[in-house]
Design a protein around this motif. Structure first.
Motif, PDB file in Angstrom:
ATOM      1  N   ALA A  23      -0.341  -8.217   4.126  1.00  0.00           N
ATOM      2  CA  ALA A  23      -0.011  -7.481   5.366  1.00  0.00           C
ATOM      3  C   ALA A  23       1.132  -6.506   5.113  1.00  0.00           C
ATOM      4  N   ALA A  24       2.137  -6.930   4.343  1.00  0.00           N
ATOM      5  CA  ALA A  24       3.277  -6.052   4.054  1.00  0.00           C
ATOM      6  C   ALA A  24       2.834  -4.866   3.200  1.00  0.00           C
ATOM      7  N   ALA A  27       1.066  -2.412   5.395  1.00  0.00           N
ATOM      8  CA  ALA A  27       1.993  -1.710   6.298  1.00  0.00           C
ATOM      9  C   ALA A  27       2.773  -0.629   5.564  1.00  0.00           C
ATOM     10  N   ASP A  28       3.027  -0.843   4.259  1.00  0.00           N
ATOM     11  CA  ASP A  28       3.793   0.120   3.450  1.00  0.00           C
ATOM     12  C   ASP A  28       2.991   1.347   3.039  1.00  0.00           C
ATOM     13  N   ARG A  45      -2.913   2.718  12.123  1.00  0.00           N
ATOM     14  CA  ARG A  45      -1.452   2.882  12.110  1.00  0.00           C
ATOM     15  C   ARG A  45      -1.123   4.364  12.106  1.00  0.00           C
ATOM     16  N   GLN A  48      -0.867   6.938   8.844  1.00  0.00           N
ATOM     17  CA  GLN A  48      -1.603   6.361   7.703  1.00  0.00           C
ATOM     18  C   GLN A  48      -3.007   6.971   7.657  1.00  0.00           C
TER      19      GLN A  48
END
Ligand code: SAH
Length: 258
Positions: A23-24, A27-28, A45, A48
């Protein structure tokens, strides 16, 4: 700025199976690459971009993602399950091996995910509780006779066998042929597990025997586990049976080796 590429496993189903590390990494990322339906599972997002591609375009997708990361971007390539199991991690490595030197300077990380066979096994008990091996039945990237040779070896060696990619529209006969092949070495009563779309709303798990397995529906979203001589069922009142392969080596095998 040097680019970053994360090769991320999404697990077999919804976000319950997504690890915090995955998940991280998602998100990055400023850009996501992957098979369209996998990207569709992820929430949109702001800022993105998404670059969906077809299932059979793994090499081109890997090269596109590497090229994008080499422009200094933070890019994620996604796979269902684990990216190292018949998926994008090897495709990325293959492209780095033959690609421009700059790709070797990229910050590349591989983020594991729960692979389909572990999710299916967990639904039913411990069919992979002792030694097992894993095969893809797809003959897109390897010749069918090699698959048959590996099925023979696995069945003769007493491994439980997890079969990925059992069937597709382009490969209609291979699965029945593979079952025939292992039946040469194994008794017809051996348990066979079919797990379809595990972790998704239309999940289906079925347990049958080797002699009846060809009658069980299977498709591209199905993972099949063929048990061993030792694999057992525990019937339970009002509940589905548990299927497990005990961790002790069978006496007959010990005597045969001695
Ligand atoms: N990287 C994936 C496997 C890709 S190969 C993983 O680690 O799971 C695609 C094959 O995986 C499918 O044909 C099917 O055999 C299996 N598979 C993937 N997701 C599945 C799911 N949710 N349920 C059952 N099998 C699945």
């Amino acid at each position: 700025m040097s680019g970053r590429l994360a090769v991320v496993g999404l697990g077999p189903g919804d976000e319950r199976y997504l690890t915090p590390e995955a998940a991280a990494a998602l998100a990055d990322a400023k850009a996501l690459y992957g098979y369209g339906p996998y990207l569709d599972r992820l929430p949109a997002r702001a800022g993105q971009s998404r670059h969906p591609s077809d299932n059979r375009e793994e090499a081109a997708r890997a090269a596109d993602a590497l090229r994008h990361a080499a422009q200094g971007e933070s890019v994620a390539v996604v796979s269902g399950g684990d990216p190292g199991v018949f998926a994008m991690a090897a495709a990325i490595c293959e492209q780095i091996a033959v690609g421009p030197q700059a790709w070797r300077a990229l910050d590349v990380m591989f983020v594991p995910g729960i692979t389909a066979m572990l999710a299916v096994a967990a639904r039913i008990g411990a069919p992979l509780g002792h030694d097992f091996c894993v095969l893809s039945l797809s003959d897109n990237l390897k010749p069918w006779p090699l698959i048959e040779r590996r099925l023979d070896a696995a069945a003769q060696a007493g491994f439980a066998i997890a079969l990925y990619n059992p069937v597709s529209r382009a490969r209609p006969w291979q699965f029945a042929t593979a079952l025939e092949r292992v039946r040469r070495h194994l008794p017809p009563t051996i348990p066979v597990i079919f797990g379809r779309a595990v972790g998704r709303p239309d999940e289906r798990i079925a347990v049958t025997t080797l002699e009846n397995a060809a009658n069980e529906p299977a498709d591209m979203a199905t993972l099949v586990i063929v048990g061993t001589h030792e694999t057992r069922l525990i019937e339970r009142p009002g509940r589905s049976p548990l299927v497990y392969t005990p961790r002790t080596v069978p006496r007959a095998m010990v005597e045969a080796i001695a």
